[in-house]
Design a protein around this motif. Structure first.
Motif, PDB file in Angstrom:
ATOM      1  N   SER A  62       0.852  -1.290   0.054  1.00 22.92           N
ATOM      2  CA  SER A  62       0.196  -0.029   0.184  1.00 22.92           C
ATOM      3  C   SER A  62       0.860   1.305  -0.023  1.00 22.92           C
ATOM      4  CB  SER A  62      -0.947   0.011   1.064  1.00 22.92           C
ATOM      5  OG  SER A  62      -0.205  -0.019   2.304  1.00 22.92           O
ATOM      6  N   HIS A  63       2.216   1.087  -0.212  1.00 25.48           N
ATOM      7  CA  HIS A  63       2.887   2.249  -0.166  1.00 25.48           C
ATOM      8  C   HIS A  63       4.300   2.110  -1.163  1.00 25.48           C
ATOM      9  CE1 HIS A  63       4.707   6.175   2.435  1.00 25.48           C
ATOM     10  NE2 HIS A  63       5.513   5.739   1.260  1.00 25.48           N
ATOM     11  N   THR A  64       4.262   2.694  -2.283  1.00 28.58           N
ATOM     12  CA  THR A  64       5.461   2.572  -3.132  1.00 28.58           C
ATOM     13  C   THR A  64       5.587   3.956  -3.763  1.00 28.58           C
ATOM     14  OG1 THR A  64       4.762   1.874  -5.394  1.00 28.58           O
ATOM     15  CG2 THR A  64       4.898   0.358  -3.584  1.00 28.58           C
ATOM     16  N   HIS A  65       6.992   3.951  -4.312  1.00 30.67           N
ATOM     17  CA  HIS A  65       7.242   5.411  -5.158  1.00 30.67           C
ATOM     18  C   HIS A  65       7.943   4.899  -6.292  1.00 30.67           C
ATOM     19  CE1 HIS A  65       7.091   8.179  -1.703  1.00 30.67           C
ATOM     20  NE2 HIS A  65       7.398   6.981  -1.007  1.00 30.67           N
ATOM     21  N   LEU A  66       7.122   3.841  -7.042  1.00 33.84           N
ATOM     22  CA  LEU A  66       7.666   3.190  -8.153  1.00 33.84           C
ATOM     23  C   LEU A  66       8.203   3.693  -9.480  1.00 33.84           C
ATOM     24  CD1 LEU A  66       7.868   0.221  -7.235  1.00 33.84           C
ATOM     25  CD2 LEU A  66       5.902  -0.510  -8.722  1.00 33.84           C
ATOM     26  N   ILE A 217      -0.954   9.725   4.497  1.00 34.01           N
ATOM     27  CA  ILE A 217       0.173  10.761   4.994  1.00 34.01           C
ATOM     28  C   ILE A 217       1.251  10.229   5.393  1.00 34.01           C
ATOM     29  CG2 ILE A 217      -0.844  10.994   7.307  1.00 34.01           C
ATOM     30  CD1 ILE A 217       0.150  13.904   7.498  1.00 34.01           C
ATOM     31  N   HIS A 218       2.488  10.589   5.093  1.00 34.80           N
ATOM     32  CA  HIS A 218       4.023  10.446   5.407  1.00 34.80           C
ATOM     33  C   HIS A 218       3.963  10.856   6.762  1.00 34.80           C
ATOM     34  CE1 HIS A 218       4.651   9.382   1.162  1.00 34.80           C
ATOM     35  NE2 HIS A 218       5.928   8.753   1.832  1.00 34.80           N
ATOM     36  N   ALA A 219       4.053  10.084   7.955  1.00 27.18           N
ATOM     37  CA  ALA A 219       3.865  10.687   9.184  1.00 27.18           C
ATOM     38  C   ALA A 219       4.942  10.103  10.282  1.00 27.18           C
ATOM     39  CB  ALA A 219       2.662  10.579   9.911  1.00 27.18           C
TER      40      ALA A 219
HETATM   41 ZN   LIG Z   1       7.013   7.177   1.009  1.00 23.11          ZN
END
Ligand SMILES: [Zn+2]
Length: 408
Positions: A62-66, A217-219
């Motif tokens: 559920s979280h990538t910067h591909l 959010i990146h927290a």
């Molecule tokens: Zn990230």
């Protein structure tokens, strides 16, 4: 078209049937139609022999910067030699990504997407965030949309060089959002010292929500702060990283619908303290595990590695870590059709070359994925394009049990 997955040593459904042994599963038209004892399975058009191995739901990352260009291996080596991680290297990737052609970005994305799928990731979220201008962010979202519906607008990743923060937030919440929103499901912001403070993050997320996007959010990755509280305040689907949490942060997550998504690949690759998954689970928070795949702080597509780290470093049991990497990820994406193998779920599953899910943590670094079904279709897991374990022939001793089209 129906497909029987037979001879399953251990079947983890994360559904009402729980975990079954000596089990089988039938897929019909891309969804799970039946699970139960191996001997009682209805006939199907095709058969996969799991060989006594474990079957688990496909991973939900559920979280990538591909989507990016460039390589930051030298930065990694410097960090391992003692330099701290600050997040500033994001600008290095922005420069490389801006310089790349669409074809280059598409090829890199396809390579990493296939790499993830072969390792069992059947649902993947992909963020923008390496364009940092209107055309660049839209370009990354369009490319991400070619591989997944879970696209996230992260124009507020970092303030680009030569721009003031207030000016950039105005752009992100104005022209950039207007251009990006048609290509995104989610809006995200890097709430951190050196990136965006809580008030700026609130402005970004509220603007995205007003444009019809859902917030995440990146927290609390590098320092304690108000990111997690903001996530709960806005009803975000997920607060991601959660490395530096106060007791009130943990209580707030536990009392909310916001998932705590932990990204241990980032702590591994930056040699940082891991988040305390056990404390979150004790408090009753919903925990997801994801890779954070990106070229700077976590260049891995391996959900199995995240499970191993969750167990070894973060106080999770193997079963908790597997749940977080599948059903937990689905919760973080507000999805109920993936992350489990209950009846009616999308037929995304992984056959392991191991008798139980315990081996995902017990045998770290070992390629245990034997077969992957995505939407009910076997995907090639070998580099020669073959699909292990598939056959259209009836199983030994049960002649004629699987005539084509007999079970519809
Ligand atoms: Zn990230």
């Amino acid at each position: 078209m129906s497909l029987l997955v037979d001879n399953i040593g251990e079947l983890t459904t994360h559904g009402p049937q729980g975990t079954l042994t000596a089990a089988a599963l039938v897929v019909q038209d891309g969804t799970v139609a039946w699970t139960g004892p191996a001997g009682a399975a209805p006939a199907a058009d095709r058969r996969i022999d799991a060989g006594g191995g474990a079957v688990i739901p496909g991973f939900v990352d559920s979280h990538t910067h591909l989507v990016f260009a460039g390589d930051r291996a030298a930065e990694f080596a410097a960090r391992m030699a003692g330099e701290p991680y600050t997040g500033g290297g994001i600008r290095t990737t922005v420069a490389a990504t801006r310089a790349a052609t669409d074809a280059e970005l598409r090829a890199g994305l396809a390579r990493r997407y296939t790499e993830a799928l072969r390792q069992g990731t059947t649902t993947i979220e992909v963020k923008s965030g390496y364009g940092l201008d209107v055309a660049g962010e839209v370009r990354l979202l369009r490319l991400a949309g070619e591989v997944t519906g879970e696209t996230t607008f992260l124009g507020a990743h970092v303030v680009p060089a030569g721009t003031g923060a207030a000016e950039y937030v105005s752009l992100v919440t104005g022209d950039m959002l207007a251009a990006a929103a048609p290509y995104a499901r989610w809006v995200d912001v890097f709430c951190e010292r050196g990136a965006f403070d809580v008030d700026q993050a609130r402005t970004v997320l509220r603007a995205g929500m007003a444009a019809g996007l859902l917030p995440r959010i990146h927290a609390n990755q590098l320092h304690p702060g108000g990111g997690v509280a903001l996530a709960v305040e806005l009803g975000a689907a997920s607060a991601d990283h959660c490395t530096h949490l106060s007791t009130s942060d943990i209580d707030a997550l536990a009392g909310s619908g916001t998932v705590a998504t932990l990204l241990p690949g980032a702590e591994f690759s930056t040699r940082s303290p891991y988040p305390d998954a056990a404390a979150l689970l004790r408090a009753g928070a919903v925990v997801a595990l994801a890779t954070d795949c990106n070229p700077g702080s976590s260049y891995t597509t391996s959900m199995a590695l995240c499970i191993a780290l969750g167990v070894r470093e973060m106080g999770m049991s193997p079963a908790q870590a597997l749940w977080s990497a599948t059903a937990g990820g689905a919760r973080a994406l507000r999805r109920d059709d993936v992350g489990h193998l209950g009846i009616g779920a999308r037929a995304d599953l992984v056959v392991l070359d191991a008798p139980s899910h315990l081996h995902l943590a017990y045998r770290p670094g070992v390629p245990l994925v034997r077969t992957v079904l995505h939407n009910g279709t076997p995907v090639p897991t070998a580099t020669d394009g073959t699909v292990a374990g598939t056959t259209t022939a009836p199983p030994p001793g049960r002649p004629g049990a699987y005539p084509s089209g007999a079970w519809t």
